[in-house]
Motif scaffolding. Structure first.
Motif, mmCIF file in Angstrom:
data_model
loop_
_atom_site.group_PDB
_atom_site.id
_atom_site.type_symbol
_atom_site.label_atom_id
_atom_site.label_comp_id
_atom_site.label_asym_id
_atom_site.label_seq_id
_atom_site.Cartn_x
_atom_site.Cartn_y
_atom_site.Cartn_z
ATOM 1 N N ASP A 207 -5.059 -18.631 -4.385
ATOM 2 C CA ASP A 207 -6.488 -18.406 -4.604
ATOM 3 C C ASP A 207 -7.224 -18.182 -3.276
ATOM 4 O OD1 ASP A 207 -6.174 -18.629 -7.305
ATOM 5 O OD2 ASP A 207 -6.865 -20.699 -7.437
ATOM 6 N N LYS A 208 -6.805 -18.877 -2.232
ATOM 7 C CA LYS A 208 -7.435 -18.691 -0.925
ATOM 8 C C LYS A 208 -7.020 -17.368 -0.286
ATOM 9 C CE LYS A 208 -7.616 -23.657 0.091
ATOM 10 N NZ LYS A 208 -7.032 -24.755 0.908
ATOM 11 N N GLU B 146 -3.506 -23.000 -5.344
ATOM 12 C CA GLU B 146 -4.617 -23.132 -4.403
ATOM 13 C C GLU B 146 -4.436 -22.181 -3.222
ATOM 14 O OE1 GLU B 146 -4.633 -27.247 -3.380
ATOM 15 O OE2 GLU B 146 -5.654 -27.881 -5.234
ATOM 16 N N SER B 147 -3.206 -22.099 -2.719
ATOM 17 C CA SER B 147 -2.946 -21.210 -1.578
ATOM 18 C C SER B 147 -3.146 -19.751 -1.978
ATOM 19 C CB SER B 147 -1.515 -21.420 -1.059
ATOM 20 O OG SER B 147 -1.354 -22.719 -0.546
ATOM 21 N N ARG C 149 -3.443 -26.753 -15.171
ATOM 22 C CA ARG C 149 -4.107 -26.722 -13.881
ATOM 23 C C ARG C 149 -5.362 -27.594 -13.888
ATOM 24 N NH1 ARG C 149 -3.934 -20.382 -14.111
ATOM 25 N NH2 ARG C 149 -3.625 -20.947 -16.268
ATOM 26 N N CYS D 299 -11.395 -14.877 -8.420
ATOM 27 C CA CYS D 299 -11.557 -16.250 -8.930
ATOM 28 C C CYS D 299 -12.352 -16.339 -10.226
ATOM 29 C CB CYS D 299 -12.237 -17.121 -7.869
ATOM 30 S SG CYS D 299 -11.268 -17.313 -6.360
ATOM 31 N N ASN E 2 -14.090 -27.623 -5.897
ATOM 32 C CA ASN E 2 -13.589 -26.242 -6.025
ATOM 33 C C ASN E 2 -14.290 -25.524 -7.164
ATOM 34 O OD1 ASN E 2 -11.822 -26.522 -3.894
ATOM 35 N ND2 ASN E 2 -10.126 -27.217 -5.182
ATOM 36 N N THR F 254 0.362 -26.795 -8.343
ATOM 37 C CA THR F 254 -1.051 -26.843 -7.955
ATOM 38 C C THR F 254 -1.270 -26.287 -6.561
ATOM 39 O OG1 THR F 254 -1.358 -28.790 -9.335
ATOM 40 C CG2 THR F 254 -3.042 -28.363 -7.663
ATOM 41 N N ARG F 255 -0.432 -26.703 -5.606
ATOM 42 C CA ARG F 255 -0.640 -26.264 -4.227
ATOM 43 C C ARG F 255 -0.440 -24.765 -4.088
ATOM 44 N NH1 ARG F 255 2.385 -26.535 0.744
ATOM 45 N NH2 ARG F 255 0.930 -26.439 2.464
#
Length: 946
Positions: free
Chosen positions: A509-510, A506-507, A256, A460, A302, A502-503
């Protein structure tokens, strides 16, 4: 440093330390001569003073005839000599700690008295750490090799390579820092020459464990370093040691962005490593891209965002490392250039900040003025950081709030007043932050939801248990917080090991802070809801569209949490079939059920978009329709919109709509292939479907299968009229087979329904479909009592009107046959006992099969219908138990008291069993709440069937 410049408050501290030293070593008369030299340092550092009090040999080591030893020692040679004769592990631990303490005191002494620059201090702390790690690793390796032999692969000895990360990797280690390490070795193989053979993986795992213990364990002599292994592949849940091939696979497939960022500062600790170049060749492509990689800017943003969250959460307002313009921002500036250009410019691949700054200046990627400013500010902050840690050997970057700490910092940093120091510090930090914002900047605004912001830290940041529980204490009591964090930390470990892309990460994590916030709002058992949601999230974690759906639609997420809170069965269904998440987008639509007679029209509308020739797509669409409608029914159910009787009505009518469509689709497929059977006049099909059991009794549940019997009225032996003609009655057998195929085939959305045809004439040995006259003959002449019992719960659910009328007449004729009540009672009783023996659950009250339960009530109604219908034919009109009981009361077969008692018990047991399904439990009650109702049923059973 002159004693005259030291404030009285610090002198008092120094004198106390000095007196304690003299009291501890009264025989050491030579100490008196050192007072003027030692006292100022004792004023500045409790660590130095306590170390000398613990081990007087430190002062003997530091203060020889020519004063303080200032030349850099050869750490490796000195430590090797001390470990040479050590054979015991505890002795090795003691030697490491005494060596570390002695030389750290020396470095602190030089720093606090400004006898060396910060560059030299950082370098020497790093060299000392290198030596301690390397020599301890060598000792552990040799100690284990004497027992297990040398690890080998293809005839070559295999070493343990240790990667130093962070500031250790950059050779700019903090004075009191912990150390981040990664262990690896070249190839798989096994040890040779020992008393016992081990695989290399096992051998190096043992070496790694012993090395961590040697460094990390706190003994009476203290600790060498706190060791952190969380940067290794898969984090804490990953193997302690990895061979090169596994390491390469991990970074190529799952590495990552933050790991790439961390690897910029990776450095092989071993001074002589024959496989070092091979390891570097594996890591280099992951860290440094061949192209100009400006995506690194967003990754660093980030990272900075996470750090800002940590600063905000911990209220680190005076933190010179993590705050705006702090040490970390300088590192980000440097690493931005490394990540962007390092693939093309090998000179930028150096792990140290100072070396890269020099390179940026030389290549004019940053102006000389900016580089010099960054260098000055960075050195100022690092020197302040070192002094803060040298006061008491504590890992801190926070400015002191006490007067003693502030006075010490002023003295060591060369300021007369603390405010002067703060003013200078602010200038440096503003300068750094200005350059950081110019290069990386654009930091997103924090989420306006304060609770989500705080919970973002929970997801996080790598929090300790104590930190996580302290954060959760704002929302939950202590037991609930422990339960919540236990569930969440397990999920974090699980997600760390999943290949998501990766995407997807990220999604997720949000999304996760919003998920956590939703779980904590108005939920009596947030950890239970969280566990249920994890099943859904695990199912969709690789499907970014679903994560984005929940992230972008707060209402959908709220509905998901609400439904998962109400029912683990619903959570399981959504986890198995994530397409159901689409139903959450419109809450009004979710709770707006089709009218009972409207399911077939809705299904037809749903199927209009799919060509009739695309059989697989139609099968999948029907399953999706069933799942989505079932979710709507369940949503209305758990929110109290529908009572249990209405729930069964909706599930039953939904099933009937799907039966109709399946039969029509199967008919279409069969006639296209074989033509029409002889004697058929469309729209009649000459075919009918009879429902038994729960479907027949309009009492279908969420997980119910379908008990079906297929009949036809084809009397002709002629062939069908198609090009590939077959005998007409054979056509109906193939039609039944096709119907079963459409029901039972598993697609992406599972089976449509599990079907059971064992109630057809002759059971499993009979034909899948029988002539209606054969059905009548079997029921009148061959059927067992239990088959007539089943017939009381039967209904004609699809087919020609003529067939339906014929079936109703057969059913009426069979159920109205005069029967010997004593023989009937005996048959019913024996069947009930056999059923209970084979099907009853072992513990608690089995709501269906237990004594006084649902099956007893059903058998009673069946007995009364079979025994009394010859007198009162209207008794066999209904197929559901509640209306049968009402009919029995109306025709005075049973008393009003019995009818009320049985109806109340039946509905209570069904409702409880229904809740058990939604709660993901077996339909068993252990509370004892139904004892009174059961006793009434048992009493009626006894009086009726004995």
């Amino acid at each position: 440093m002159q004693i005259a410049n030291i404030p009285a408050s610090l002198m008092s501290i120094g004198h106390k330390h000095w007196q304690r030293l003299l009291e501890t070593y009264p025989q050491e008369e030579w100490l008196v001569a050192l007072q003027s030299t030692v006292l100022p340092v004792f004023c500045l550092s409790d660590f130095v003073a306590k170390s000398c009090q613990q081990d007087i040999s430190i002062l003997q080591f530091l203060h020889l005839e020519n004063g303080l030893v200032s030349a850099t020692p050869d750490y490796a040679q000195l430590l090797a000599a001390e470990l040479e004769a050590v054979t015991d592990e505890s002795e090795m631990h003691r030697a490491l700690r005494r060596f570390r303490r002695r030389h750290m005191v020396r470095l602190a002494w030089l720093d606090l008295t400004n006898a060396q620059c910060i560059d030299a201090s950082l370098s020497q702390v790093s060299k000392l750490a290198n030596t301690l790690i390397d020599k301890a690793g060598d000792w552990c390796y040799q100690h284990l090799a004497s027992r297990y032999g040398i690890p080998m692969a293809d005839g070559v000895e295999q070493p343990l390579l240790v990667l130093g990360m962070g500031k250790l990797g950059g050779e700019e280690l903090n004075f009191s820092s912990d150390i981040d390490l990664i262990f690896c070795y070249p190839e798989l193989g096994e040890t040779q020459g020992g008393r016992r053979t081990l695989e290399n993986q096992q051998f190096f795992t043992k070496v790694g464990q012993k090395l961590i213990t040697a460094l990390n364990q706190v003994t009476s002599d203290g600790q060498v370093f706190r060791v952190d292994m969380r940067l290794r592949p898969f984090g804490e849940s990953g193997p302690l040691v990895m061979h090169f091939s596994a390491l390469e696979d991990y970074y190529q497939e799952q590495g990552r962005e933050w790991e790439r960022y961390a690897m910029v500062k990776a450095r092989i600790i071993n001074p002589v490593a024959p496989f070092a170049d091979e390891l570097k060749a594996i890591l280099r492509p992951f860290v440094f891209r061949r192209y100009m990689d400006f995506s690194a800017i967003e990754a660093l943003r980030n990272m900075k965002r996470l750090i800002s969250q940590e600063v905000r959460r911990r209220q680190l307002t005076d933190n010179i490392k993590l705050g705006g313009g702090g040490i970390r921002e300088v590192e980000f500036i440097v690493q931005a250039f490394q990540l962007i250009r390092g693939g093309r410019e090998a000179a930028l691949q150096h792990p140290g900040v100072f070396a890269v700054l020099d390179e940026l200046k030389a290549r004019q990627w940053l102006s000389a003025e900016d580089v010099d400013s960054l260098g000055r500010s960075y050195r100022f902050l690092r020197k302040a950081e070192h002094h803060l840690q040298q006061f008491n050997d504590e890992q801190t970057q926070t400015l002191p709030t006490d007067e003693v700490g502030r006075q010490r910092l002023c003295l060591t940093m060369g300021f007369n007043h603390y405010q002067d120091f703060c003013s200078q510090l602010e200038q440096h930090m503003q300068s750094i932050h200005g350059q950081f914002m110019e290069l990386i900047g654009d930091e997103s605004e924090p989420c306006p939801d304060e609770q989500v912001n705080e919970l973002s830290d929970l997801w996080c940041l790598p929090l300790t248990d104590d930190e996580a529980l302290a954060l959760l204490a704002k929302f939950l009591d202590e037991p609930a917080a422990h339960s919540f964090w236990h569930a969440l930390s397990g999920f974090i470990d699980d997600m760390r090991n999943r290949a998501m892309g990766t995407r997807g990460r990220e999604s997720l994590d949000k999304l996760m802070p919003w998920v956590l916030s939703a779980c904590l709002k108005d939920n009596p058992a947030p950890s239970v809801v969280l566990q249920r949601l994890f099943g859904v999230l695990k199912a969709v974690c690789r499907r970014t569209a679903y994560l984005d759906l929940l992230l972008e639609n707060p209402g959908a997420l709220a509905q998901l949490v609400r439904l998962c809170s109400a029912s683990p069965w619903i959570a399981e269904q959504i986890g198995r079939f994530p397409i159901l998440l689409d139903e959450l987008l419109n809450p009004q639509h979710l709770y707006q059920l089709a009218p009972l007679d409207g399911y077939y029209n809705e299904l037809r509308q749903f199927l209009l978009r799919i060509p009739e020739q695309d059989l697989e797509a139609r099968m999948e669409a029907m399953r999706q329709f069933k799942l989505s409608q079932q979710l709507k029914i369940a949503a209305a159910d758990v929110t109290g919109v529908l009572p249990v009787m209405k729930v069964s009505d909706h599930l039953t009518f939904l099933a009937e709509a799907l039966i109709k469509q399946v039969v029509l689709d199967a008919w279409q497929q069969m006639t296209e292939r074989y033509g029409l059977p002889a004697g058929v006049q469309l729209p009649d099909l000459g075919f009918g479907v009879i429902a038994y059991g729960k479907l027949g009794g309009i009492e279908l549940g969420y997980g119910s299968d379908l008990d079906l019997v297929f009949v036809h009225n084809c009397d002709s032996q002629q062939d069908t009229d198609g090009d590939k003609a077959i005998e007409s009655r054979q056509f109906y057998i193939k039609l039944a087979q096709r119907i079963m195929h459409l029901f039972n085939t598993k697609t992406a959305s599972g089976q449509l329904y599990e079907t059971d045809l064992r109630l057809r004439p002759a059971g499993n040995s009979g034909l899948l479909v029988c002539h209606i006259n054969g059905f009548a003959e079997y029921q009148l002449q061959e059927a067992w009592t239990w088959e007539h019992q089943a017939l009381t719960r039967s209904r004609f659910v699809f087919g020609d009107e003529a067939l339906a009328a014929r079936f109703l007449q057969i059913r009426q004729d069979v159920l109205c046959l005069p029967r010997d009540k004593q023989k009937l009672a005996e048959d019913v009783r024996q069947m009930r006992e056999k059923m209970r023996e084979h099907l009853q659950a072992g513990q608690g009250f089995d709501l269906k099969q237990g004594s006084g339960g649902i099956a007893d009530i059903e058998f009673l109604t069946q007995y009364w219908v079979l025994s009394e219908s010859h007198r009162q034919p209207n008794l066999c009109y209904w197929s559901d138990n509640v209306r049968i009981l009402a009919s029995l009361e109306h025709h005075q077969v049973i008393s009003s008291q019995w009818a009320e008692a049985l109806t109340t018990a039946y509905l209570a047991f069904r409702d409880s069993g229904h809740r058990c399904v939604l709660d993901g439990k077996a339909a068993v009650d252990e509370s004892g709440q139904f004892e009174a109702l059961r006793e009434q049923v048992r009493e009626i059973w006894q009086q009726t069937l004995g």
